[in-house]
Design an enzyme around this catalytic site. Structure first.
Site, PDB file in Angstrom:
ATOM      1  N   ALA A 195       2.814  20.570  14.958  1.00  0.00           N
ATOM      2  CA  ALA A 195       1.631  21.114  15.645  1.00  0.00           C
ATOM      3  C   ALA A 195       0.453  20.000  15.741  1.00  0.00           C
ATOM      4  O   ALA A 195       0.514  19.056  14.972  1.00  0.00           O
ATOM      5  CB  ALA A 195       1.228  22.458  15.166  1.00  0.00           C
ATOM      6  N   HIS A 196      -0.633  20.539  16.447  1.00  0.00           N
ATOM      7  CA  HIS A 196      -1.898  19.573  16.511  1.00  0.00           C
ATOM      8  C   HIS A 196      -2.379  19.336  15.205  1.00  0.00           C
ATOM      9  O   HIS A 196      -2.497  20.288  14.449  1.00  0.00           O
ATOM     10  CB  HIS A 196      -2.986  20.492  17.350  1.00  0.00           C
ATOM     11  CG  HIS A 196      -3.294  21.782  17.037  1.00  0.00           C
ATOM     12  ND1 HIS A 196      -4.590  21.737  16.056  1.00  0.00           N
ATOM     13  CD2 HIS A 196      -2.881  22.757  17.096  1.00  0.00           C
ATOM     14  CE1 HIS A 196      -4.701  23.188  15.608  1.00  0.00           C
ATOM     15  NE2 HIS A 196      -3.631  23.683  16.284  1.00  0.00           N
ATOM     16  N   ASN A 197      -2.634  18.089  15.302  1.00  0.00           N
ATOM     17  CA  ASN A 197      -3.957  17.500  14.309  1.00  0.00           C
ATOM     18  C   ASN A 197      -2.709  17.405  12.904  1.00  0.00           C
ATOM     19  O   ASN A 197      -3.584  17.213  11.721  1.00  0.00           O
ATOM     20  CB  ASN A 197      -5.033  18.286  14.057  1.00  0.00           C
ATOM     21  CG  ASN A 197      -5.757  18.204  15.272  1.00  0.00           C
ATOM     22  OD1 ASN A 197      -5.835  18.950  16.038  1.00  0.00           O
ATOM     23  ND2 ASN A 197      -6.889  17.221  15.035  1.00  0.00           N
ATOM     24  N   VAL A 198      -1.683  17.485  13.022  1.00  0.00           N
ATOM     25  CA  VAL A 198      -0.947  17.192  11.799  1.00  0.00           C
ATOM     26  C   VAL A 198      -0.718  15.668  11.208  1.00  0.00           C
ATOM     27  O   VAL A 198      -0.925  15.007  12.115  1.00  0.00           O
ATOM     28  CB  VAL A 198       0.397  17.832  11.864  1.00  0.00           C
ATOM     29  CG1 VAL A 198       1.527  17.449  10.824  1.00  0.00           C
ATOM     30  CG2 VAL A 198       0.522  19.519  11.756  1.00  0.00           C
ATOM     31  N   SER A 249      -3.011  21.326  11.835  1.00  0.00           N
ATOM     32  CA  SER A 249      -3.911  20.524  10.746  1.00  0.00           C
ATOM     33  C   SER A 249      -3.465  20.485   9.377  1.00  0.00           C
ATOM     34  O   SER A 249      -4.157  19.887   8.688  1.00  0.00           O
ATOM     35  CB  SER A 249      -5.076  21.413  10.787  1.00  0.00           C
ATOM     36  OG  SER A 249      -5.942  21.399  12.044  1.00  0.00           O
TER      37      SER A 249
END
Lengths: 339, 339, 339
Positions: free
Chosen positions: C242-245, C262
């Site tokens: 997912a986003h910002n991982v 995240s």
């Protein structure tokens, strides 16, 4: 795209403090702000970063009084609501991003297709017979639109989406790359030879307005009738939705959730990642299901669930706390038995 | 496609009761039947709908005596076996659907390719060197067929399927959109620098006859030798099959099932959704695995399993019933200890 | 491709024993060796197969003394280290496989694109404005490279990969078919109407050098900033990030693993299949997570975990052993209570 502090202040009805001609070409978080980027401060927990950020422009609230000096390289734009203003900028930015129009040369468009105004159709996209494409639709390269598919206005279809025949997509939808809409439901009847005969899958998928479908999702067509994804539903990456499922309005399905055939999910539900829902059940409205849980029976409204099979979330957590202690519980039982 | 009641009766050796000229252009469930649709009544539990349906034509058994009047808009077609007749119609309908033939202009076909008779090749499909395509194969747009790939007769490959070099697909198979066949097995050897060296994956995937592979499945090629999907296997959406796996005849894998490297699955097995099978194990024939279970060791024939790690299904359910009661079990233990 | 025993011995600095002119065109395991295939014997546990194999050439160690006669159809090539030599051959074989160069005709390349030397660009690939493609990059058919994407040297992109705008791919990477890089993070803010407003996702994905991404993976762009896949990471089929991982160096994610927004994963970690990691947590270095486990909180270095939610692997196994016995534990408690 480059903008000056003055242009941004104009767009946001804000006031410039500092160099009105400084230019930015990207956006950043205030704690990661670099030269030529624009940032914002809305949450005062981050205020310290305001005095050290390398961002060239920071949007702040009009009523914020500075506690220290900011860097000389930093220009402020003061607005009524920094968060709202930044969100507005994000939207403008995204509209610039997705402003493609026109039909690129190497597309396949069947003669019987109906196409609206102001569409973008990328190269190697394929539009089959009798498809109807609304106004302001953007279809990125290498997408496949099957026979008789209808796509509403303002819908955005990213690269490599595959929509099988007869499916219906609403207005203002976003379908991410690699999503497959309308593949055959998984239906087979055992035959005399010990194998399976395919049950023809002649229904379709209906995706209503304002739906966002994640990349590489698979949503199967109904055996008969329709698999329905209702208004406002959002699905994350790699979600599996089987034939004849109905997902209720504004329900949100996290990554790798799977829903088996003919189940009905209510409105405003949320699933965590990797949730599984068995077939032929009904889940009420406002139900929340913790990640990796498996729902195996009908669920009433407003429940919060965990486990596989899932039951009440607080009860699961209590049982699981005891599960962690099971070896010591068994020891205690051993001791009691000896007495 | 429109058909009259008379045409349908002709196809099914049936008899018309009502308006022989009424036309239908779609199929429906009897309880959802709308004007211009054709439905059927096989299960008498649904008989009430026969008298209220808006379907324009309903197929019923010759020996069914009506209890009430049907709507004047409804024409009956009486046949020996309504269910079989309807299935026959579904098959005819699907053959009309998938009757595409010919090679569309914007395809890429390497010179060394061998192509059978009566194939359909959609635009933006890519056929690599030395591929061999059988008779009556349909390859939809944007599919990729790698070097030396062999595809048997009557196989249907939907849009955007990707088949890596050297793989072999049998007769009468269906590969749904976005499936990837023959990607590298996930094999790496730790190196001195603390990272990993790739182990070259030089095997292939063999898919035997009568197999249906779901959309966005990933089936990896063998490190050496073959990953084998045997005759009659069916896989649902988003299934993951690793290198050197063998899936036995007529085994059915539900959505999001994952099988790790080198495991062998027997014949006539069934997995529920999101089942995981660890690597290098052997699962017997006729094994059933409940959704979300994880199988971590060899399994004999005819077992039914649940849990992660999985064990006997009824035992799991009994243990899980106690798990739900664990807090009260601990309370009872506390009380005993106080005594 | 056909090679003689003499050519192979030349390549490996080896010595031929037998017919130096025998030809091979494929590789095999020694226990499955067939005519015209080349095999090797490194592990003496397999020595018996050396005397029965039908492989036409077998690579063995110089210092191995034969216990029996080999088949007359079998030629030996003796080398210092049979395993290393075979691995070298595999690499040569794979280089032959992936030696495509040139830009095929039916591609779309925006004018502003920068392209390095010796690249392969397959038909129906689409390269958007301002993309920068390094030297010796291979982009297979039907791939989509978004605006401003940068791709490093020697990177291999298989058919149908979709890379959204602004993403950055390092050197020596492999992206398997159907992978989606840079799709929108799953971010929505509840609105007054009971639905959700989309939070614009303006970050990107950065994939560092030596990364291999499995087929049909989905890696979301950051809301702001970057989702980062660090040097040497390997992901298996159908992984969701997912986003910002941030995934740390040389971490290995098995099939169908999912990581929520995240979260930060350390270096040299390994997940089993179908592992789920919740959002906004930090996992240390060298952490191993058993298949199907769900990690819901921060984890220190060097832990081994299992369960959903996950805790120490040996503790989980002990608890699970008791879980299997729960019905008998309850029986014992019942008996004690009666006393």
């Amino acid at each position: 795209m480059e903008f000056t502090a003055e242009q941004i202040a104009g767009l946001l009805n804000g006031e410039v403090e500092g160099n009105a001609n400084v230019m930015v070409n990207t956006l950043s978080k205030i704690e990661e702000g670099a030269t030529s980027s624009l940032s914002f401060l809305a949450n005062l927990a981050y205020e310290e970063h305001l005095y050290t950020t390398d961002a060239s422009i920071v949007i702040i609230n009009k009523n914020l009084s500075l506690k220290k000096e900011i860097k000389s390289t930093c220009t402020l734009v003061r607005v009524d609501d920094a968060y709202q203003s930044f969100t507005k900028l994000l939207e403008v930015y995204n509209q610039f991003r997705n402003n493609k129009t026109g039909i690129e040369k190497q597309t396949f468009i069947a003669e019987s297709v109906t196409i609206g105004d102001d569409i973008y159709l990328g190269a190697f996209a394929y539009i089959s017979d009798n498809a109807v494409i609304g106004n302001n639709v953007k279809i990125y390269p290498q997408s496949f639109i099957g026979e008789n598919v209808k796509i509403g206005n303002n819908t955005l279809i990213y690269a490599g989406v595959k929509i099988y025949h007869d499916c219906v997509i609403g207005d203002n939808c976003i379908l991410h790359a690699g999503a497959v809409i309308g593949s055959d439901g998984f239906g087979f009847a055992p035959n005399k030879e010990g194998g399976f005969d395919k049950i023809p899958q002649i229904g379709n998928v209906i995706i209503e307005d304002d739906v966002e479908i994640g990349p590489n999702n698979c949503i199967d067509r109904a055996t008969m009738g329709s698999t329905i994804i209702k208004k406002g539903v959002k699905t994350d990456n790699l979600v599996h939705i089987a034939h004849n499922v109905v997902v209720g309005e504004n329900t949100v399905l996290a990554g790798q959730t799977g829903i088996s055939g003919s189940s009905k999910i209510g409105k405003n539900c949320m699933t965590g990642g990797q949730v599984g829902i068995t077939g032929h059940i009904t889940i009420g409205d406002n139900v929340k299901i913790a990640g990796q849980s498996g729902v195996s029976k009908d669920i009433k409204d407003n429940q919060i669930l965990q486990g596989s099979p899932a039951f009440s979330y607080p009860d699961y957590m209590r049982s699981y706390a005891s599960f962690k202690n099971l070896p010591s519980i068994v020891n205690r039982l051993n001791k009691l038995e000896k007495k």
